[in-house]
Design an enzyme around this catalytic site. Structure first.
Site, PDB file in Angstrom:
ATOM      1  N   HIS A  35       0.859  -1.196   0.000  1.00 27.35           N
ATOM      2  CA  HIS A  35       0.000   0.000   0.000  1.00 27.35           C
ATOM      3  C   HIS A  35       0.891   1.241   0.000  1.00 27.35           C
ATOM      4  CE1 HIS A  35      -3.779   2.096   1.899  1.00 27.35           C
ATOM      5  NE2 HIS A  35      -3.129   2.911   1.073  1.00 27.35           N
ATOM      6  N   HIS A  37       1.133   4.823  -2.501  1.00 22.70           N
ATOM      7  CA  HIS A  37       0.716   5.620  -3.664  1.00 22.70           C
ATOM      8  C   HIS A  37       1.978   6.283  -4.192  1.00 22.70           C
ATOM      9  CE1 HIS A  37      -3.603   5.422  -2.507  1.00 22.70           C
ATOM     10  NE2 HIS A  37      -3.057   5.248  -1.314  1.00 22.70           N
ATOM     11  N   HIS A 215      -9.665   1.020  -1.126  1.00 21.32           N
ATOM     12  CA  HIS A 215      -9.609   1.683   0.172  1.00 21.32           C
ATOM     13  C   HIS A 215     -11.012   1.626   0.788  1.00 21.32           C
ATOM     14  CE1 HIS A 215      -5.827   3.196  -1.248  1.00 21.32           C
ATOM     15  NE2 HIS A 215      -5.669   4.062  -0.266  1.00 21.32           N
ATOM     16  N   GLU A 218     -11.207   3.534   6.198  1.00 23.77           N
ATOM     17  CA  GLU A 218     -10.112   4.407   6.658  1.00 23.77           C
ATOM     18  C   GLU A 218     -10.779   5.520   7.466  1.00 23.77           C
ATOM     19  OE1 GLU A 218      -8.167   6.490   3.448  1.00 23.77           O
ATOM     20  OE2 GLU A 218      -6.513   7.215   4.705  1.00 23.77           O
ATOM     21  N   ASP A 296       1.743   4.064   2.715  1.00 23.87           N
ATOM     22  CA  ASP A 296       0.676   4.887   2.127  1.00 23.87           C
ATOM     23  C   ASP A 296       1.240   6.042   1.290  1.00 23.87           C
ATOM     24  OD1 ASP A 296      -1.949   5.453   1.536  1.00 23.87           O
ATOM     25  OD2 ASP A 296      -2.501   6.215   3.509  1.00 23.87           O
ATOM     26  N   ASP A 297       1.560   7.166   1.941  1.00 22.59           N
ATOM     27  CA  ASP A 297       2.111   8.344   1.245  1.00 22.59           C
ATOM     28  C   ASP A 297       3.318   8.835   2.046  1.00 22.59           C
ATOM     29  OD1 ASP A 297      -0.119   8.915  -0.830  1.00 22.59           O
ATOM     30  OD2 ASP A 297      -1.185   8.627   1.067  1.00 22.59           O
TER      31      ASP A 297
END
Ligand code: ADE
Ligand code: ZN
Length: 356
Positions: A35, A37, A215, A218, A296-297
């Site tokens: 996961h 991005h 997703h 969340e 994630d980011d």
């Protein structure tokens, strides 16, 4: 990013906390990231370098000023800045450079396999050709495979704040590059954009033989996890941390071994939990769920995958057995073929037998 000094840093940076896992164990263990991005790996320094290279005007005067804006109150407040950051990406080389920078960091964190999200609509809506996006990212993955034997796969996300029609247009364009991505996901603003909005496109992608993830849970309610499973037929849930609010759903996820790609630092930065000490990952594991740890980011949330492991283990006093379980889960829940999965699982078990 967090840093520490020695090989057994429980006596240094984590002094006073009850963790018994050495940071170097977390760093060195082989792992998969499921996961991430790719646009969320764009560090402020690279945003400024690309803005200069491409003559793009930014709303921030300096790297420091941009970094100071990374004080998010929820998912949407992050997404606004994340999409602004992506506006500097124009050429194929930009997408290569961004992806290569991520892969170098992931390689340093002992990531052996990465399944990477990309958001083509963020770029095609600005007039950037789909080909630039996917060719740039894919070329970096090929280089990582050739240089380090690190494997990578791409998952194309549909932006859920956009329409079903826009998603179908994106799918049509993506079919020219079908051999360059393994499946599709669903990201962007969760609240108010339930999975059912995309039931038909996910059905089409399933017919086309694509792997499916979304997703859910969340910020959105547990019901979105349920509809992602029932209506989108996804194989993994990205985040999913709110599942514990629904015991029947939790039992279903455990029974059907639906993996959750959990991103602890993201959940703190986006205020899903107040503090890392409040994160529910231990409860998720105790409920028998197939939990994985991911970034994630990472450029926006304060750390890459090893930072996520270290900060979570320190805060929650997780044990070596948890580390082994989490990293085994990352390979087991990947979309690798069964023989390759088994090789990685054996490697993980050998690593823990030697190191613990
Ligand atoms: N796009 C990038 N990061 C995301 C996240 N954490 N949730 C939803 N969409 C995203
Ligand atoms: Zn995400």
């Amino acid at each position: 990013m967090m840093s520490d000094t020695g090989s057994n840093s429980n006596t240094s940076s984590s002094a006073g906390n009850p963790s018994t896992v050495r940071h170097d164990l977390l760093r060195k263990m082989p792992k998969a990231e499921l996961h991430i991005h790719i646009e969320g790996s764009l560090e402020p320094e690279l945003i400024f370098a690309l803005a200069e290279r491409n003559n793009v005007k930014l709303a921030y005067a300096s790297v420091d000023e941009l970094r100071r804006a990374y004080a998010f109150t929820d998912l949407q407040s992050f997404l606004d800045i994340y999409y602004a950051g992506a506006s500097v990406l124009l050429t194929e080389q930009d997408f290569f450079d961004m992806t290569w920078a991520y892969l170098e960091r992931a390689h340093a964190d002992n990531v052996r396999h990465a399944e990477i999200f990309f958001d083509p609509q963020t770029h095609t809506d600005r007039g950037v050709p789909f080909a630039f996006v996917i060719h740039g990212i894919h070329r970096a993955l090929e280089q990582a495979q050739a240089q380090w034997g690190m494997s990578g796969a791409l998952i194309m996300c549909f932006l859920r704040h956009l329409s079903e029609e826009a998603a179908f247009e994106t799918l049509e364009e993506a079919m020219h590059y079908r051999d360059m991505f393994i499946g599709v996901g669903l990201d962007s603003s969760e609240r108010g954009h339930p999975p059912e909005k995309f039931a038909r496109i996910f059905a089409r992608c399933k017919e086309l033989g694509m792997r499916l993830v979304a997703h859910a849970g969340e910020e959105g309610p547990p019901a979105y996890i349920e509809t992602a499973l029932d209506l989108l037929k996804v194989e993994r849930i990205d985040h999913g941390v709110r599942c514990l609010e629904d015991p029947a759903l939790t039992q279903r996820l455990a029974r059907d071994r639906i993996a959750l790609t959990v991103c602890p630092l993201s959940n703190i930065k986006l205020r899903v939990f107040d503090r890392i000490h409040d994160h529910n990952i231990r409860e998720l594991l105790d409920a028998g769920l197939v939990v994985t740890v991911n970034s994630d980011d990472p450029a926006y949330f304060g750390g890459y995958i090893n930072d996520n492991f270290i900060q979570t283990f320190d805060a929650l006093a997780l044990q070596p057995a948890h580390a082994q379980q989490l990293t085994r889960n990352s390979f087991a829940a990947s979309f690798l073929d069964e023989a390759t999965k088994q090789r990685y699982l054996d490697e993980v078990d050998e690593f823990f037998a030697k190191e613990t």
